[in-house]
Design an enzyme around this catalytic site. Structure first.
Site, PDB file in Angstrom:
ATOM      1  N   GLY A  18      55.279  37.087  12.365  1.00  8.71           N
ATOM      2  CA  GLY A  18      56.311  36.072  12.566  1.00  8.71           C
ATOM      3  C   GLY A  18      57.113  35.833  11.310  1.00  8.71           C
ATOM      4  N   GLY A  63      60.312  41.493  29.380  1.00  8.06           N
ATOM      5  CA  GLY A  63      59.641  41.482  30.686  1.00  8.06           C
ATOM      6  C   GLY A  63      58.613  42.579  30.849  1.00  8.06           C
ATOM      7  N   CYS A 123      52.351  36.831  26.712  1.00 13.30           N
ATOM      8  CA  CYS A 123      53.706  37.279  27.047  1.00 13.30           C
ATOM      9  C   CYS A 123      54.479  36.145  27.706  1.00 13.30           C
ATOM     10  CB  CYS A 123      53.703  38.490  27.976  1.00 13.30           C
ATOM     11  SG  CYS A 123      55.411  38.914  28.432  1.00 13.30           S
ATOM     12  N   LYS A 146      52.900  49.429  22.817  1.00  5.49           N
ATOM     13  CA  LYS A 146      53.483  48.385  23.659  1.00  5.49           C
ATOM     14  C   LYS A 146      52.418  47.852  24.616  1.00  5.49           C
ATOM     15  CE  LYS A 146      56.325  45.844  26.120  1.00  5.49           C
ATOM     16  NZ  LYS A 146      56.854  44.564  25.596  1.00  5.49           N
TER      17      LYS A 146
END
Ligand code: RRO
Length: 310
Positions: free
Chosen positions: A248, A71, A129, A44
């Site tokens: 994607g 977030g 992000c 992450k």
């Protein structure tokens, strides 16, 4: 049929791994990635300090993909640095580390810590992000991205990669490629992050489907496949000395095949991994191998980037 690949000289036993953010925040998830049939794993995106992220609900599957506004919840970079230090690199599956500083100074500190540890993992710096309130995506500010690379690339020294947001204009492909071309150890571009700030609304209740940011969140999955393919191919064409990792809209071997045809050297899985879990990798391996066998391709390099145009 051989579906192995390599990213800046490191072999992956197959082209597939998780998109950063999915199945990779905690050690138990990373262990499940290690035990899966993925060809690599990535952590992450880390910030300097641990973060709880945005309020829930913050991820929802949609008919054609998903919307999310996590977030940047993460355990802080020291957690992922400890994980990287304890990782068994003699296994065939390489480890990628995603870093997403909330400022360039934060990114410098994190990069310096990883460089000092001198580990055989690869860094993917996240420039895209879309979900931290008040923080625009660096990838849409080309001067800021250039300045970040000018600072970080010489610090990292080794080959590294960046995670880019999707672009939607030929002039932007040209400008971003020109920036990337300046940094010789920028070895791979991961295209694409989610399409930022979509809005999903429940028809019956007339209410936004996720809580953060009045319902705005990153779009992923099937609905972004064609944008992802365009970005993979645009940078593949413009940057022949760099590699592209495609991400994607990959839900089966067929979309993975298309990403590779567009130029991708590896393929990350986000929404489909979220929905199906790490068992997805065994299925994708099988499906891609079957497609290649049916088409008479023995290796990824037999068709990578060989997209035909009219
Ligand atoms: O944590 C997130 O909300 C997030 C990140 Br860091 C990112 O890069 N892409 C995304 O869709 N979500």
């Amino acid at each position: 049929v051989d579906i192995s690949t390599s990213i800046s000289g490191t072999t992956l036993p197959n082209v597939f791994f998780n998109a950063s953010g999915v199945w990779c925040q905690h050690e138990d998830e990373l262990q499940a990635m290690v035990e899966s049939h993925s060809g690599a794993l990535i952590t992450k995106s880390a910030t300097l300090a641990p973060r709880q992220g945005n309020p829930s609900p913050r991820y929802l599957p949609l008919p054609l993909g998903s919307i999310s506004s996590m977030g940047l919840p993460n355990e802080g970079y020291e957690y992922y640095l400890r994980y990287a230090c304890s990782f068994n690199y003699s296994r065939t599956k390489p480890l990628f580390i995603s870093l997403s500083g909330l400022s360039l100074g934060d990114s410098v500190k994190m990069v310096e810590a990883f460089v000092a540890a001198d580990l055989p993992c690869m860094l993917e710096i996240n420039f895209s992000c879309p979900n931290v309130p008040g923080k625009p995506q660096l990838g849409y500010d080309f001067e800021a991205m250039d300045a970040a690379l000018a600072t970080l690339a010489p610090l990292i020294k080794k080959p590294f990669g960046i995670k880019l947001p999707p672009f939607f204009d030929i002039a932007h492909f040209d400008l971003v490629a020109a920036v990337c071309q300046k940094y010789s150890n920028l070895a791979f571009l991961t295209c694409v992050n989610s399409i930022g700030n979509g809005l999903a609304i429940d028809f019956e209740t007339e209410t936004a489907l996720i809580k953060p940011k009045d319902g705005y969140g990153g779009l992923s999955g099937a609905m972004i496949l064609n944008t992802a393919l365009a970005n993979v191919n645009a940078f593949y064409r413009r940057l022949p000395d760099k590699q592209i990792i495609g991400v994607g809209g990959v839900a089966s071997g067929k979309e993975a095949f298309l990403h590779i045809l567009a130029g991708a050297s590896a393929v990350q899985i986000g929404t489909q991994l979220m929905e199906e879990g790490p068992a997805v990798f065994e299925r994708l391996n099988k499906e891609l191998a079957e497609i290649m066998a049916a088409k008479g391709y023995n290796t990824i390099e037999d068709f990578r980037g060989r997209l035909k145009t009219l």
